[in-house]
Design an enzyme around this catalytic site. Structure first.
Site, mmCIF file in Angstrom:
data_model
loop_
_atom_site.group_PDB
_atom_site.id
_atom_site.type_symbol
_atom_site.label_atom_id
_atom_site.label_comp_id
_atom_site.label_asym_id
_atom_site.label_seq_id
_atom_site.Cartn_x
_atom_site.Cartn_y
_atom_site.Cartn_z
ATOM 1 N N SER A 249 0.796 -1.073 -0.048
ATOM 2 C CA SER A 249 0.105 -0.210 -0.049
ATOM 3 C C SER A 249 0.692 1.308 0.258
ATOM 4 O O SER A 249 0.742 2.235 -0.514
ATOM 5 C CB SER A 249 -1.066 0.049 1.286
ATOM 6 O OG SER A 249 -1.561 -1.091 1.280
ATOM 7 N N ALA A 250 1.968 1.141 0.622
ATOM 8 C CA ALA A 250 2.945 2.443 0.664
ATOM 9 C C ALA A 250 3.433 2.735 -0.576
ATOM 10 O O ALA A 250 3.288 4.151 -0.970
ATOM 11 C CB ALA A 250 3.950 1.980 1.559
ATOM 12 N N HIS B 212 5.559 2.362 9.354
ATOM 13 C CA HIS B 212 5.357 2.315 10.698
ATOM 14 C C HIS B 212 6.135 3.627 11.585
ATOM 15 O O HIS B 212 7.213 3.428 11.949
ATOM 16 C CB HIS B 212 5.902 1.133 11.396
ATOM 17 C CG HIS B 212 5.125 -0.095 10.696
ATOM 18 N ND1 HIS B 212 4.007 -0.795 10.863
ATOM 19 C CD2 HIS B 212 5.787 -1.102 9.633
ATOM 20 C CE1 HIS B 212 3.588 -1.505 9.819
ATOM 21 N NE2 HIS B 212 4.839 -1.719 9.443
#
Length: 288
Positions: free
Chosen positions: A113-114, A152
């Protein structure tokens, strides 16, 4: 008795709902679980694509490729609703967005997704550098690559400080996403269940997953030591309990977004990525 193969991702935020099942605190009825710890998101994405696991935690960006084979669990879609885990763009030096577009870009996988959000929201880069593991990504900033999409954030910033890696925050995927999505939640990852199990068994797994997740959220201090142990073994990451707890608390927010908002975020994400030719069309969101 049927055995469900579970591929649990070795990341604190995605891992915590599975730990009571791993530890036997919550026990399924009517089926067995075979739980494998998978070290990276890209490894998870590849395993679901090959249908090697019945349950796992792929990137939201993988769903168009696996939509015929897996259900999405509606109670297990990680969706960012603020900038806390909203994927900051970190660089090895101060630079403008135009410079970012010419830089060496580090992401942890081509189907994540990044990277998908980067293609949607920024688009261009000079060279793509794939580094699967979080700590290796950090070490690669300034050497193998110039720009990093940090999934993160809490863990990433902490590890960078510990390793003495200097970074500059250039922008945030969340800030750019909310501007084009009308403040819809930003999908990141999701728990999926194989359709080959059948809907009834998939729903039974969903029920036991929810029990395990709730148990973990109510008993975090009991869960964190196991989380730290698994991360150490799978990632080679010796993270402090405090940072693991902060990471889990951030992900608890993501995993408890109301279902109607989760669906809004997913529909927006897949519409925008299809329109830009980044992801295939999602025929229908098959949620259970």
């Amino acid at each position: 008795m049927v055995t469900i193969k579970v591929g649990a991702l070795a990341d604190s935020g995605d891992l915590y709902p599975f730990i009571p099942l791993i530890e036997g605190k919550i026990k399924p009825e009517g089926f067995n679980l075979e739980i494998e710890i998978i070290p990276t998101v890209q490894d998870v994405n590849e395993k679901v694509l090959k249908k090697e696991v019945d349950v796992s935690v792929p990137s939201a960006a993988m769903y168009p490729y696996i939509q015929d084979d897996y259900y999405i669990m509606s109670n297990a879609v990680a969706s960012a609703v603020d900038g806390i885990t909203g994927m900051p763009i970190l660089a090895s030096k101060e630079m403008s967005l135009d410079e970012v577009k010419k830089s060496r870009l580090i992401v942890h996988g081509p189907n994540t997704s990044a990277f998908t959000l980067y293609k949607l929201l920024i688009g261009k880069y000079g060279k793509l550098v794939i580094i699967k593991r979080v700590l290796d990504e950090i070490k690669g900033l300034g050497t193998e690559g110039d720009v990093l999409v940090a999934v993160h954030e809490i863990k990433m910033m902490y590890a960078m400080q510990k390793l003495g890696v200097k970074y500059y925050k250039i922008g945030s995927m969340w800030d750019m996403w909310k501007n084009i999505s009308n403040n819809a939640p930003m999908p990141m990852g999701m728990v999926v269940v194989s359709k080959e199990l059948g809907k009834d068994l998939a729903l039974k797994f969903k029920e036991v997953y929810e029990k395990s997740k709730k148990y973990a959220e109510k008993n975090l201090q009991e869960i964190i030591p196991k989380d730290v142990e698994i991360m150490r073994e799978a990632q080679g990451a010796n993270l402090d309990k405090e940072i693991v707890e902060k990471t889990i608390w951030a992900d608890i927010q993501e995993y408890n977004v109301p279902e109607s908002e989760v669906i809004k975020g997913l529909e927006t994400f897949y519409r925008l990525t299809e329109e830009k030719g980044i992801l295939p069309k999602v025929k229908k969101l098959d949620l259970i």
